[in-house]
Write an enzyme that holds these catalytic residues in place. Structure first.
Site, mmCIF file in Angstrom:
data_model
loop_
_atom_site.group_PDB
_atom_site.id
_atom_site.type_symbol
_atom_site.label_atom_id
_atom_site.label_comp_id
_atom_site.label_asym_id
_atom_site.label_seq_id
_atom_site.Cartn_x
_atom_site.Cartn_y
_atom_site.Cartn_z
ATOM 1 C CB SER A 34 -0.922 -0.003 1.233
ATOM 2 O OG SER A 34 -1.967 -0.921 1.062
ATOM 3 N N PRO A 227 -2.293 2.543 -4.004
ATOM 4 C CG PRO A 227 -4.593 2.877 -3.965
ATOM 5 C CD PRO A 227 -3.351 3.343 -4.637
ATOM 6 C CG PHE A 228 -5.400 -1.544 -4.187
ATOM 7 C CD1 PHE A 228 -5.735 -2.008 -2.929
ATOM 8 C CD2 PHE A 228 -6.175 -0.537 -4.732
ATOM 9 C CE1 PHE A 228 -6.822 -1.495 -2.236
ATOM 10 C CE2 PHE A 228 -7.270 -0.014 -4.052
ATOM 11 C CZ PHE A 228 -7.596 -0.494 -2.794
ATOM 12 C CD GLU A 246 -10.142 -1.588 -11.447
ATOM 13 O OE1 GLU A 246 -11.303 -1.996 -11.631
ATOM 14 O OE2 GLU A 246 -9.401 -1.210 -12.387
ATOM 15 C CE LYS A 263 -13.605 0.017 -17.756
ATOM 16 N NZ LYS A 263 -12.444 -0.017 -18.669
#
Length: 439
Positions: A34, A227-228, A246, A263
């Site tokens: 993260s 973050p991912f 995402e 999106k």
């Protein structure tokens, strides 16, 4: 305490990237990172090493992948201060997607990159970014107690990392070819075959002899913290370097599910006023809102296959969220799993992710396979962590680089709908990929 009880030991705080640099040469290392400092979506990071079990498939089907997860997943109590204290970490590449949709693919598998890598870990470090606390988690193995295993990990000397090497990227499809792909999708849209398809293109660079995958990841992390994010040793000289923004699907031990489809994209700008205007234009874009809504509906349908009746809800639709190099529109869909379903069933119902295929999903996968110039490999697949307690989190493999013994590969694309314009779609693609390539 039983022989296989989980050891939980609090450790002095250290930046996860510093610890990763120290341990990066460990075979089978996984760094779930993260990396967006100060971002409320960046909650915890994990570094896992010394896997107890491993499966690497050069090619295979989604059925084989799910059977592998069932075989490797060993339920065990794992209460601890962080959500993940050990279990499975792995990659399901997009190459599994056609079989998941029962669609034949014309693209051969990449001979260097695996379709599946899954490892079971019982030795890892966890970092809570909110409280700046860190822990080691370990279980005993083969006559070595858990404390000794953790001590051995912490005592390892730092491995020197080579400086980040200069790369020369080549775009697989020219802008003119990209335009032709978009126009082909628009023909399908006008014919009523689909509502949306996500079309991508590949970028390739020769691997310099001096390249360190770990150093390349840390450079990517500095350019576009996410973050991912993740670094995953893929075996046989390959690695996945991801700055993904995402989340795919997250599932708690109690069966609560969240997915956060993205999106809609606009570039960030150094000038605050320009940056704000870019975000506001995206938030007002009816085209991007419609694109997001379609995928939100698709995911609601996917979740309904394994969710309790009436439990699928939407807490946000196409809300503007900022990331290091782009603005995105993000939705959030929630559900509760039925009592007879688990996280592996959830993956079976939702993979591949709707945000990187289109709607209807099966027809979109067929069109992607027909139109794109090459197989996607790991890109637009998922990296996941499935805890021994049954909880799971996962992310979509976007804004990523795959490293092989001979090449570096990156990929980016976007969702095409009826009012898409090829030039705008190409500009969006560049806004996504340029920070990944170092531009």
């Amino acid at each position: 305490m039983s022989d296989h009880a989980l050891l939980v030991r609090e450790l002095p705080w250290v930046d996860p990237a510093e610890m990763f640099a120290k341990l990066a040469d460990q075979p089978g290392i996984a760094f779930l990172d993260s990396a967006a400092r100060g971002d409320p979506r960046s909650t915890a990071s994990y570094i896992a090493v010394d896997p107890a079990a491993e499966v690497r498939l050069a090619m295979g089907s989604m059925d084989e992948a799910l059977a592998t997860l069932r075989r490797l997943h060993v339920p065990a109590p794992s209460a601890g201060p962080l959500p993940f204290t050990g279990g499975l970490i792995g990659l399901l590449s997009y190459d599994l997607a056609p079989s998941a949709m029962r669609v034949p693919s014309r693209h051969p598998a990449d001979p260097e990159l695996p379709a599946l890598v899954v490892r079971r870990y019982d030795l890892l470090l966890g970092f809570d970014h909110q409280t700046r606390r860190a822990w080691g988690f370990a279980r005993p193995r083969e006559g070595v107690d858990a404390s000794a295993r953790l001590d051995g990990l912490l005592a390892r000397a730092a491995a020197p990392l080579c400086p980040d090497a200069e790369l020369h990227w080549t775009e697989e499809t020219s802008p003119a070819h990209h335009k032709a792909m978009i126009e082909a999708v628009l023909d399908y849209l006008r014919a009523g075959d689909i509502y949306q398809a996500n079309i991508s293109t590949r970028f390739v660079a020769a691997r310099p002899d001096t390249l360190s995958s770990a150093a390349a990841y840390l450079a990517l992390r500095r350019r576009t913290p996410a973050p991912f994010a993740a670094y995953l040793d893929l075996g046989e000289g390959c690695a996945l370097l991801s700055a993904s923004p995402e989340r795919f699907v997250q599932c708690s031990t109690g069966g609560l599910v969240e997915t956060r489809p993205i999106k809609g994209t606009a570039p960030r700008a150094a000038d605050p006023d320009e940056d704000r205007r870019n975000g506001e234009r995206l938030a007002r874009s009816t085209k991007d809102q419609a694109e997001n809504l379609m995928i939100c509906d698709l995911l609601r349908n996917d979740l309904s296959q394994v969710a309790e009746d009436g439990s699928v809800t939407v807490s946000q639709i196409a809300e503007l969220e900022g990331f290091a190099s782009v603005w995105h529109l993000v939705s959030a869909v929630h559900a509760r799993l039925r009592k007879d379903r688990d996280a592996i069933d959830l993956l079976a119902a939702t993979f591949p992710g709707g945000s990187i295929t289109g709607a209807p999903k099966r027809r979109a996968v067929e069109i992607i396979d027909e139109i794109e110039a090459s197989g996607r490999g790991p890109f637009f697949g998922i990296v996941f962590a499935l805890g021994s307690d049954g909880a799971m989190d996962s992310m979509i493999v976007i804004r990523s680089v795959a490293v092989t013994p001979t090449r570096l590969i990156a990929r980016a694309g976007g969702g095409i709908v009826a009012d898409s314009e090829p030039a705008s779609e190409y500009a969006e693609l560049r806004a996504k990929i340029d920070p990944v390539l170092g531009g």
